[in-house]
Every structure is written in C-alpha cells, then in structure tokens.
Design an enzyme around this catalytic site. Structure first.
Site, mmCIF file in Angstrom:
data_model
loop_
_atom_site.group_PDB
_atom_site.id
_atom_site.type_symbol
_atom_site.label_atom_id
_atom_site.label_comp_id
_atom_site.label_asym_id
_atom_site.label_seq_id
_atom_site.Cartn_x
_atom_site.Cartn_y
_atom_site.Cartn_z
ATOM 1 N N GLU A 55 -4.323 10.425 18.175
ATOM 2 C CA GLU A 55 -4.907 11.616 18.092
ATOM 3 C C GLU A 55 -6.144 11.822 17.157
ATOM 4 O OE1 GLU A 55 -1.608 10.977 17.858
ATOM 5 O OE2 GLU A 55 -0.774 11.746 20.080
ATOM 6 N N GLN A 83 1.022 -1.298 0.008
ATOM 7 C CA GLN A 83 0.093 -0.109 0.002
ATOM 8 C C GLN A 83 0.648 1.301 0.093
ATOM 9 O OE1 GLN A 83 -1.371 1.019 3.970
ATOM 10 N NE2 GLN A 83 -2.938 2.286 3.223
ATOM 11 N N SER A 123 5.066 -0.646 4.075
ATOM 12 C CA SER A 123 5.579 -1.970 4.650
ATOM 13 C C SER A 123 5.606 -2.917 3.568
ATOM 14 C CB SER A 123 4.483 -2.289 5.756
ATOM 15 O OG SER A 123 3.789 -1.679 6.340
ATOM 16 N N GLU A 169 -8.536 -1.619 5.782
ATOM 17 C CA GLU A 169 -7.455 -1.618 6.973
ATOM 18 C C GLU A 169 -7.958 -1.941 8.230
ATOM 19 O OE1 GLU A 169 -4.901 1.734 6.961
ATOM 20 O OE2 GLU A 169 -3.426 0.629 7.804
ATOM 21 N N SER A 202 1.184 6.998 2.257
ATOM 22 C CA SER A 202 1.674 7.819 2.967
ATOM 23 C C SER A 202 2.826 8.677 2.278
ATOM 24 C CB SER A 202 2.429 7.269 4.427
ATOM 25 O OG SER A 202 1.364 6.767 5.006
HETATM 26 C C1 LIG Z 1 3.955 0.100 11.750
HETATM 27 C C2 LIG Z 1 3.494 1.228 10.489
HETATM 28 C C3 LIG Z 1 3.237 0.560 9.211
HETATM 29 C C4 LIG Z 1 2.886 1.442 8.332
HETATM 30 N N1 LIG Z 1 2.752 0.976 7.119
HETATM 31 C C5 LIG Z 1 2.283 1.891 6.052
HETATM 32 C C6 LIG Z 1 1.978 1.204 4.508
HETATM 33 O O1 LIG Z 1 2.353 -0.135 4.518
HETATM 34 N N2 LIG Z 1 1.675 2.108 3.685
HETATM 35 C C7 LIG Z 1 1.743 3.445 3.900
HETATM 36 O O2 LIG Z 1 1.005 4.096 2.945
HETATM 37 N N3 LIG Z 1 1.646 3.934 5.032
HETATM 38 C C8 LIG Z 1 2.130 3.164 6.117
HETATM 39 N N4 LIG Z 1 2.492 3.680 7.350
HETATM 40 C C9 LIG Z 1 2.374 5.123 7.419
HETATM 41 C C10 LIG Z 1 1.233 5.325 8.402
HETATM 42 O O3 LIG Z 1 -0.089 5.176 7.757
HETATM 43 C C11 LIG Z 1 1.466 6.938 8.670
HETATM 44 O O4 LIG Z 1 2.505 6.868 9.680
HETATM 45 C C12 LIG Z 1 0.324 7.577 9.539
HETATM 46 O O5 LIG Z 1 -0.772 7.937 8.633
HETATM 47 C C13 LIG Z 1 0.662 9.006 10.232
HETATM 48 O O6 LIG Z 1 1.154 9.703 9.325
HETATM 49 P P1 LIG Z 1 2.517 10.643 9.512
HETATM 50 O O7 LIG Z 1 3.450 9.398 10.047
HETATM 51 O O8 LIG Z 1 3.059 11.296 8.259
HETATM 52 O O9 LIG Z 1 2.377 11.438 10.914
HETATM 53 P P2 LIG Z 1 1.455 12.982 10.804
HETATM 54 O O10 LIG Z 1 0.161 12.650 10.312
HETATM 55 O O11 LIG Z 1 2.584 13.948 10.374
HETATM 56 O O12 LIG Z 1 1.410 13.130 12.337
HETATM 57 C C14 LIG Z 1 2.319 13.583 13.309
HETATM 58 C C15 LIG Z 1 1.843 13.572 14.789
HETATM 59 O O13 LIG Z 1 0.587 14.677 14.516
HETATM 60 C C16 LIG Z 1 -0.500 14.091 15.064
HETATM 61 N N5 LIG Z 1 -1.651 14.835 14.220
HETATM 62 C C17 LIG Z 1 -1.702 14.657 12.804
HETATM 63 N N6 LIG Z 1 -2.936 15.257 12.560
HETATM 64 C C18 LIG Z 1 -3.680 15.638 13.595
HETATM 65 C C19 LIG Z 1 -4.749 16.031 13.960
HETATM 66 N N7 LIG Z 1 -5.638 16.378 12.813
HETATM 67 N N8 LIG Z 1 -5.032 16.231 15.148
HETATM 68 C C20 LIG Z 1 -4.385 15.956 16.283
HETATM 69 N N9 LIG Z 1 -3.087 15.319 15.979
HETATM 70 C C21 LIG Z 1 -2.727 15.130 14.650
HETATM 71 C C22 LIG Z 1 -0.631 12.519 14.784
HETATM 72 O O14 LIG Z 1 -1.286 11.904 15.616
HETATM 73 C C23 LIG Z 1 0.909 12.347 15.285
HETATM 74 O O15 LIG Z 1 1.128 12.316 16.412
HETATM 75 C C24 LIG Z 1 2.589 2.985 8.506
HETATM 76 C C25 LIG Z 1 3.181 3.507 9.598
HETATM 77 C C26 LIG Z 1 3.469 2.590 10.719
HETATM 78 C C27 LIG Z 1 3.774 3.037 11.975
#
Ligand SMILES: Cc1cc2nc3c(=O)[nH]c(=O)nc-3n(C[C@H](O)[C@H](O)[C@H](O)COP(=O)(O)OP(=O)(O)OC[C@H]3O[C@@H](n4cnc5c(N)ncnc54)[C@H](O)[C@@H]3O)c2cc1C
Length: 427
Positions: A396, A151, A186, A269, A154
């Site tokens: 969050e 997938q 992943s 998912e 992100s």
């Molecule tokens: C184990 C794991 C597997 C994954 N596998 C995949 C995969 O296979 N494919 C894929 O595409 N992605 C994958 N991801 C990515 C995952 O979908 C993203 O990490 C997730 O959507 C969060 O996005 P970000 O890391 O950019 O954090 P951000 O969205 O930038 O968030 C950073 C911080 O801000 C907070 N925040 C963000 N928006 C808000 C809001 N509106 N209100 C309050 N707080 C907020 C969040 O809670 C977090 O603490 C994976 C992540 C993990 C940890």
C-alpha cells in the site's frame, strides 16, 4: 541497457587480472560446485521456503562457518573490494565486486545471509554518517565478518510511519541513555551491533527530533526476544532497551538529524533488495518447477491453469527487466526512479500469484504432510509470502509512492510536519 566504463590506474588490476586473482583464491580455498543439472521434478531438495528457518544450533554452526569464510576473503584482500582503503577496503570500482560475486557463485561456500543487513544497510550508513574512529573500528570488522549488524527501526507503533517512533535517547554527559521497544528486528539474535533511530527531541516536529546511533547488542539493558512466525521459524525479534548507555561517539550524524541517516539506510535497503533480484526471478520457485509441477499432477490440459502459468511467466519477465533497469541506473551512478518501487510491487504480486497457482494445482496436498516430494514443502512458501508484502515498504505504501511521485496524484492528507511530536496523536 546502460553501461559503465571503469577507469583504472597503473596500480589497479584490470578486470581480467582481478578475475585470475579471485579464481586462484577460490580454487585454493573452496570446492567448485558441481555443474547445475536441469531441474527435474522429484529430484533433489524440494524446499521452497521464503525465509531461512533453522534451529538455533544449526544457526550457530552456520554463522561460525560464514564468519570463517568471510575472514578468509577479507584476509586475502577480497572482503571489501570497493571499500575505502582507509577502512580496510581495496578501493576498486563496483564492477570488481560484481565480478567477485559471479565467480564465487561457482563455488560451494557457506551461506553469507547472516551479513545481508549489516553489510547491505548498516555498514553503508556507518560509512556515510559515523565519525572516523567509529568507521575505523566497525567497517573492517564488519567486512571481515567479526561484527554482525542489524537494523532497529520498526516499533509497535511505527512501521510504515517510521518517523512516529518513540524509543527515547537522552543525553547524559558523554553518553546517551536509550529506552524503548523495537520490533521485527531480523537477525538480532546473532548480531553484535545494531543501528537504532531514537527520538532525542519530542518538542520538534516528528521528522526532526530523531538521532541515529550504533548500539552494542550485548550492552546491559538490551533484551532480545524471538518472535515465532506462522511458518514455524523465528527469524525476527522484539528488542527492548532498558536504559542502555551508548557513548556519544557512536552517534550517526548530528543530533536531531536522524531522519537523513534513516533515509540512507532505507535507500540501501531498496538497493540490496534489488541486487538480490527483487521483482526478477523467484529463486527456487521458478517457471520450470511450476510447469513440471503442473505436468506431474496432470493439469497441463486445463486451459485456466495454463493461462495462469503463462501470466506468471509474463509477470516474471516484466519484473526481471524492470529490475534490471533500476540496477543499471544504480551502477551508472544515477538514482533509480520509480523502478525500485515497481520492482518490489511486482515481486510481491508474482509471489502471491505463484502461491495461488500452486494452491490450485496441489489442492489438499498443500496442507497435509504425506511425505510426497514437492507438495507440503510449498506450505512454507505460502506462509512466508505475506511477509514479503510488508518488508522493505508495504504494497500500500509503495502504491502511495507511485501515485504521488510518478502519477502526480495529490499527497496523502493529514501528515503533520510542523507540530511538536509530543503534541501529536500516537499509534
Ligand atoms: C520479513 C520482514 C523483515 C523485517 N525486518 C525488519 C528489520 O530487520 N528491522 C526493522 O526495523 N524492521 C523490520 N521489519 C518491519 C517492517 O519494516 C515493518 O513491518 C514495515 O515497515 C510495516 O510496518 P508495520 O508492520 O508496523 O505495519 P503498519 O505500518 O502498521 O501497516 C499496517 C497496514 O497498514 C497499511 N498502511 C500503513 N500506512 C499506510 C498508508 N499511509 N496508506 C495506506 N496504507 C497504509 C500497510 O500497508 C499495512 O497493510 C521487517 C518486516 C518483515 C515483514
């Protein structure tokens, strides 16, 4: 608890007949697992990792074994049990899938974790949104294990705010040219295809100018780079697209309708996290192991540790029943309500609380590898749990969903759904 009834036709085996067929297949193809013995502190494997983290050679071997098993299942008519017969499925109700899974769990078969994202999220999206030729090409191949999917949603500037993604796809005759960067993908390192959401019209508001595609992960211009985690493993990747050409027939849904394609994947998912037990048990980190750990290290008389353990037990039980409610709704053909968000939040809270309890009981044993059974092994668990607070919807964001959709609190201000994407501030 909600129950479902299964309507069978003359050609449909009853569940009992199907169970007998599955047992005959499993008896011939695999070894039965020895009866599970009661957990006893100090015996067996002490691994409590959150993620499977193996070196590349073991991963290749594991994938090859997983594919052989998946192909055997499929060739025996048991690989796509509830799928559409037009695409290699058996056309049976979902209850037959569950029966197969419960019978197979008694046998020693290769781990099927390689197929989790492809079959749990990508294949259902192909089924709902791809053109018939593409369904016929990929669905049987995915369920047979010949094609593994990942997938690609992100990006460095678009995670929780997925609609802010900037990977572009531009039309060029019968093809699209994709350029940009994805992250946290992943399993990209062993995947054959990926579901990618791209921006196809930056003049439209951000949720509207998106389109979904199936991309060949081995196509020229796809560059997969592993990301090392604090646990030491590398389960995730950055994926760079450098003018990758994708045929138009690999488009998912209509042009600029990619948001609904993404929602299909995200719904699946949540459902697959639920089916995997989110919010319910903690797998290897269960209450028996934790109470034996407490007894082993002489903490059973400490009232605060006993209290912490009982709170954990209560948390596990409440999460298990909440999760069960959500799964029963899905099985009854209803959309789960807030249960999925609550179950996911409970899972991460229980995991975090478990880590804190373990850290108190083990103290310095957690950080120095002395070789003592059941001590340093927990460091992988503690380093892995923060990832679970982010994957599949961060804590969050889930709080926001529950606040807005369940408690009726005002929506978050500042989400611009009307201006062209190109005029918005980017992350
Ligand atoms: C184990 C794991 C597997 C994954 N596998 C995949 C995969 O296979 N494919 C894929 O595409 N992605 C994958 N991801 C990515 C995952 O979908 C993203 O990490 C997730 O959507 C969060 O996005 P970000 O890391 O950019 O954090 P951000 O969205 O930038 O968030 C950073 C911080 O801000 C907070 N925040 C963000 N928006 C808000 C809001 N509106 N209100 C309050 N707080 C907020 C969040 O809670 C977090 O603490 C994976 C992540 C993990 C940890």
């Amino acid at each position: 608890m909600t129950t479902t009834t299964t309507t069978t036709t003359a050609s449909t085996p009853t569940l009992d007949e199907f169970g007998a067929e599955v047992t005959a297949f499993l008896d011939a193809a695999a070894e039965r697992r020895p009866e599970r013995r009661e957990f006893a502190w100090g015996e067996g494997d002490d691994s409590v990792s959150m993620f499977e983290e193996v070196d590349p050679a073991d991963e290749r071997r594991g994938l090859a074994e997983a594919k052989v098993w998946r192909a055997k299942r499929f060739d025996a008519g048991l690989g796509y049990i509830s799928g559409d017969p037009a695409y290699g499925g058996r056309g049976l109700p979902a209850a037959y899938d569950r029966l197969y899974a419960s019978l197979e769990s008694r046998y020693d078969v290769p781990s099927q974790s390689f197929f989790g994202i492809g079959l749990g999220m990508v294949a259902p999206t192909i089924k709902d949104h791809a053109q018939p030729d593409i369904k016929a090409r990929y669905l049987p191949a995915m369920y047979r294990g010949d094609v593994v999917g990942c997938q690609l949603f992100s990006e460095p500037g678009a995670g929780s705010d997925l609609a802010g993604l900037q990977t572009r796809a531009e039309r060029d005759g019968d093809e699209w040219v994709v350029s940009g960067q994805k992250v946290w993908t992943s399993g990209a390192q062993y995947s054959d295809i990926g579901e990618v959401i791209c921006r196809t019209d930056p003049d439209m508001p951000k949720h509207q100018g998106l389109t979904g595609f199936i991309v060949d992960m081995r196509a020229p211009g796809v560059d997969v780079r592993p990301l090392r985690q604090m646990t030491g493993g590398a389960s995730f990747n950055e994926v760079f697209f450098n003018e990758v050409r994708v045929p138009d027939d690999h488009r998912l849904g209509d042009v600029n309708q990619g948001w609904s394609v993404a929602l299909t994947t995200l719904m699946n998912e949540r459902a697959s996290i639920g089916a995997g037990g989110a919010g319910g048990g903690l797998g290897v980190a269960d209450i028996t192991r934790l109470s034996q750990m407490l007894a082993h290290f002489g903490g059973s008389d400490d009232p605060t540790l006993r209290d912490q353990l009982m709170r954990l037990y209560t948390g596990f039980q409440v999460a298990k029943f909440t999760n069960q409610r959500a799964l029963d709704k899905i099985r009854a053909g209803q959309l789960p309500g807030p249960e999925m968000s609550i179950a996911k939040l409970s899972l991460t809270r229980n995991l975090t609380d478990t880590g804190q309890f373990v850290a108190r009981v083990l103290g310095p044993r957690l950080t120095a590898d002395t070789g003592e059974w059941g001590t340093f092994a927990w460091s992988r668990f503690l380093c892995g749990t923060p990832g679970m607070r982010i994957a599949g919807g961060s804590d969050e964001v889930l709080h926001n969903i529950i606040g807005e959709r369940v408690l009726g609190l005002p929506k978050e201000p500042g989400i611009d759904t009307t201006s062209p994407f190109k005029d918005l501030l980017k992350n």
